[in-house]
Write a protein that holds these residues in place. Structure first.
Motif, PDB file in Angstrom:
ATOM      1  N   LEU A 289       3.591   8.959  -6.539  1.00 54.25           N
ATOM      2  CA  LEU A 289       3.926   8.692  -5.145  1.00 54.25           C
ATOM      3  C   LEU A 289       4.153   7.201  -4.947  1.00 54.25           C
ATOM      4  N   LEU A 290       5.293   6.875  -4.344  1.00 52.67           N
ATOM      5  CA  LEU A 290       5.608   5.485  -4.025  1.00 52.67           C
ATOM      6  C   LEU A 290       5.112   5.147  -2.619  1.00 52.67           C
ATOM      7  N   PRO A 291       4.946   3.860  -2.306  1.00 51.76           N
ATOM      8  CA  PRO A 291       4.533   3.490  -0.954  1.00 51.76           C
ATOM      9  C   PRO A 291       5.500   4.042   0.095  1.00 51.76           C
ATOM     10  N   LEU A 292       4.940   4.683   1.109  1.00 50.24           N
ATOM     11  CA  LEU A 292       5.738   5.190   2.218  1.00 50.24           C
ATOM     12  C   LEU A 292       4.880   5.225   3.477  1.00 50.24           C
ATOM     13  N   HIS A 293       5.180   4.343   4.388  1.00 50.98           N
ATOM     14  CA  HIS A 293       4.530   4.343   5.699  1.00 50.98           C
ATOM     15  C   HIS A 293       5.419   3.574   6.654  1.00 50.98           C
ATOM     16  N   GLN A 294       5.219   3.799   7.948  1.00 45.40           N
ATOM     17  CA  GLN A 294       6.143   3.228   8.932  1.00 45.40           C
ATOM     18  C   GLN A 294       6.079   1.705   9.021  1.00 45.40           C
ATOM     19  N   GLY A 295       5.030   1.103   8.455  1.00 45.91           N
ATOM     20  CA  GLY A 295       4.943  -0.349   8.445  1.00 45.91           C
ATOM     21  C   GLY A 295       5.641  -1.000   7.261  1.00 45.91           C
ATOM     22  N   LEU A 296       6.141  -0.191   6.321  1.00 45.49           N
ATOM     23  CA  LEU A 296       6.821  -0.719   5.141  1.00 45.49           C
ATOM     24  C   LEU A 296       8.171  -1.316   5.549  1.00 45.49           C
ATOM     25  N   THR A 297       8.486  -2.493   5.055  1.00 43.46           N
ATOM     26  CA  THR A 297       9.766  -3.122   5.369  1.00 43.46           C
ATOM     27  C   THR A 297      10.828  -2.728   4.342  1.00 43.46           C
ATOM     28  N   ASP A 298      12.075  -2.922   4.704  1.00 45.21           N
ATOM     29  CA  ASP A 298      13.157  -2.675   3.744  1.00 45.21           C
ATOM     30  C   ASP A 298      12.997  -3.566   2.518  1.00 45.21           C
ATOM     31  N   ALA A 299      12.608  -4.821   2.760  1.00 40.86           N
ATOM     32  CA  ALA A 299      12.441  -5.754   1.643  1.00 40.86           C
ATOM     33  C   ALA A 299      11.357  -5.262   0.689  1.00 40.86           C
TER      34      ALA A 299
ATOM     35  N   ASN B 262       0.819  -1.207   0.000  1.00 40.17           N
ATOM     36  CA  ASN B 262       0.000   0.000   0.000  1.00 40.17           C
ATOM     37  C   ASN B 262       0.854   1.259   0.000  1.00 40.17           C
ATOM     38  N   VAL B 263       0.309   2.311  -0.606  1.00 42.62           N
ATOM     39  CA  VAL B 263       1.017   3.582  -0.614  1.00 42.62           C
ATOM     40  C   VAL B 263       0.923   4.261   0.745  1.00 42.62           C
ATOM     41  N   PHE B 264      -0.216   4.107   1.433  1.00 46.58           N
ATOM     42  CA  PHE B 264      -0.415   4.619   2.786  1.00 46.58           C
ATOM     43  C   PHE B 264      -0.921   3.484   3.665  1.00 46.58           C
ATOM     44  N   GLN B 265      -0.573   3.527   4.947  1.00 47.70           N
ATOM     45  CA  GLN B 265      -1.048   2.490   5.859  1.00 47.70           C
ATOM     46  C   GLN B 265      -0.801   2.931   7.293  1.00 47.70           C
ATOM     47  N   PRO B 266      -1.829   2.873   8.159  1.00 45.69           N
ATOM     48  CA  PRO B 266      -1.629   3.287   9.547  1.00 45.69           C
ATOM     49  C   PRO B 266      -0.928   2.212  10.369  1.00 45.69           C
ATOM     50  N   SER B 267      -0.448   2.599  11.544  1.00 43.09           N
ATOM     51  CA  SER B 267       0.143   1.656  12.497  1.00 43.09           C
ATOM     52  C   SER B 267      -0.662   1.725  13.782  1.00 43.09           C
ATOM     53  N   LEU B 268      -1.495   0.721  13.995  1.00 38.82           N
ATOM     54  CA  LEU B 268      -2.352   0.653  15.177  1.00 38.82           C
ATOM     55  C   LEU B 268      -2.114  -0.678  15.884  1.00 38.82           C
ATOM     56  N   GLY B 269      -2.181  -0.670  17.212  1.00 33.89           N
ATOM     57  CA  GLY B 269      -1.879  -1.903  17.924  1.00 33.89           C
ATOM     58  C   GLY B 269      -2.557  -1.986  19.278  1.00 33.89           C
ATOM     59  N   GLU B 270      -1.939  -2.752  20.170  1.00 32.85           N
ATOM     60  CA  GLU B 270      -2.544  -3.039  21.465  1.00 32.85           C
ATOM     61  C   GLU B 270      -2.708  -1.791  22.326  1.00 32.85           C
ATOM     62  N   ALA B 271      -1.772  -0.856  22.239  1.00 27.41           N
ATOM     63  CA  ALA B 271      -1.865   0.345  23.070  1.00 27.41           C
ATOM     64  C   ALA B 271      -3.084   1.171  22.689  1.00 27.41           C
ATOM     65  N   GLU B 272      -3.332   1.304  21.391  1.00 23.39           N
ATOM     66  CA  GLU B 272      -4.517   2.039  20.952  1.00 23.39           C
ATOM     67  C   GLU B 272      -5.799   1.316  21.371  1.00 23.39           C
ATOM     68  N   ALA B 273      -5.802  -0.023  21.234  1.00 27.03           N
ATOM     69  CA  ALA B 273      -6.977  -0.804  21.623  1.00 27.03           C
ATOM     70  C   ALA B 273      -7.240  -0.667  23.121  1.00 27.03           C
ATOM     71  N   ALA B 274      -6.183  -0.660  23.920  1.00 25.65           N
ATOM     72  CA  ALA B 274      -6.350  -0.513  25.371  1.00 25.65           C
ATOM     73  C   ALA B 274      -6.902   0.863  25.720  1.00 25.65           C
TER      74      ALA B 274
END
Length: 385
Positions: free
Chosen positions: A351-361, A3-15
């Protein structure tokens, strides 16, 4: 799909959301106030002048309303901008006047803004493209010199600054976005900053129906009929709530790590794309500027740009272009206006994919696919294109 954009949500937000549910109050309340104070501190502005809204768009519409813009008024804004900004101006009956942008940075310069000013100009509404501040200090100085209101569309600039001054605080009003595609997300949401304290109080009132008292419970004991509304303006309901604010507080704490990762990926793209024929990467960030690294864009031969995007989509890599030049959109009535920088950028940029969940690979995969698609399309293009 990458994806070009993608949020980072996890346990802290759920709590945090679970805590709101346990409180049995999900509307605007203590967590909303806390998030407003936290985001205001992040920007370095007074909390009472910062309002958590349900979207950046709502903030822009409210900004136009606060300035009492209407028929006969003009607002200068870059053509490379989102439709929300132009809609906010046009819906009030004012006229959006589009200025050009630099082809490489996609931000307007002082000269671009100045060239579009007339004796009917009331305000300037500037976007920070992809989170890059651009020439915001110079534009702010120009507005002060001309007695014009400066509104910053800081939707992409949640962590951007020039020196110690945060983007969104150079001008008179600003709006940020926390929607599901942004770096800091609350699901949907935004923030509005108003420099003038009295106008900020008015903004808070209009954002909640125009009521002088936000809740009848607040009036209980101070009035015989506390349930009767006291309306001080024709407002709407565009406020955030404790559910989305709770998510925002967690996301704000995580924001430095998000931005750091996005910077790493930007630097990786720069290295991997250096020397790739037919691909132009973003220009170097000026000294003293801090970026939010919201977009990473490349610029290609217009003859192959769309085909390259199609090839990448076929390879499960989603790319896009934000934002198509608004002076080309008929509803805004720009007619035969020509803006060379904006038009060149709109025809060349991807625009290329750029989000904090993107891996180097994944970044390597994107670059390999991009290089292959550019080479293939360039080789297949007819001579002279």
């Amino acid at each position: 799909m990458i994806n070009v954009f993608q949020p980072s949500l996890g346990e802290a937000e759920a709590a945090a959301v679970a805590e709101v549910f346990a409180s049995n109050w999900t509307g605007r309340g203590p967590r909303t106030a806390a998030f407003e104070a936290e985001f205001a501190a992040h920007l370095g502005v007074p909390a009472e002048q910062l309002l958590f809204t349900n979207s950046c768009t709502s903030g822009l519409f409210l900004a136009v309303e606060l300035l009492e813009l209407g028929p006969g008024d003009e607002v200068v804004l870059p053509s490379v901008s989102f439709v929300a900004a132009a809609n906010a101006v046009a819906a009030a009956g004012a006229r959006p006047v589009f200025c050009d942008s630099d082809e490489r940075t996609l931000n307007p310069t002082v000269a671009h803004v100045e060239a579009a000013l007339t004796d009917r100009t009331r305000a300037v509404l500037v976007l920070h493209y992809g989170g890059r501040p651009g020439d915001i200090a110079g534009i702010a100085a120009l507005c002060r010199e001309r007695g014009l209101t400066l509104v910053e569309d800081a939707a992409c600039a949640v962590a951007s600054a020039v020196g110690e001054t945060a983007c969104g605080t150079f001008g008179d009003l600003a709006s940020w976005s926390f929607d599901s595609m942004k770096t800091l997300v609350t699901g949907d949401g935004g923030a509005l900053y108003v420099r003038d304290p009295e106008l900020a109080r008015r903004a808070r009132q209009l954002a909640y129906y125009g009521l002088e008292t936000a809740s009848s419970l607040d009036a209980a004991g101070h009035s015989d009929r506390w349930w009767e509304p006291r309306v001080g303006g024709f407002g709407r309901r565009i406020v955030g709530n404790d559910v989305t604010a709770a998510i925002g507080s967690v996301q704000l704490r995580r924001l430095p790590d998000f931005v750091a990762r996005r910077r790493e990926l930007t630097e990786l793209y720069d290295r991997l794309l250096a020397g790739v024929a037919g691909v132009r990467t973003p220009p170097t960030l000026p000294a003293g500027h801090r970026d939010s690294y919201y977009f990473y864009w490349v610029q290609l031969d217009p003859a192959i740009r769309d085909g390259v995007a199609a090839d990448l989509l076929a390879a499960d890599i989603y790319t896009t272009f934000r934002y198509p030049a608004l002076h080309r959109v008929p509803i805004y009535g720009a007619g035969e206006l020509t803006l060379p920088g904006a038009e060149a950028a709109a025809d060349r940029t991807l625009l290329l994919p750029l989000h904090q969940g993107l891996t180097d690979a994944q970044a390597h995969t994107v670059v390999e696919a991009l290089a292959g698609a550019v080479a293939g399309r360039a080789g297949a293009a007819p001579a002279g294109e």
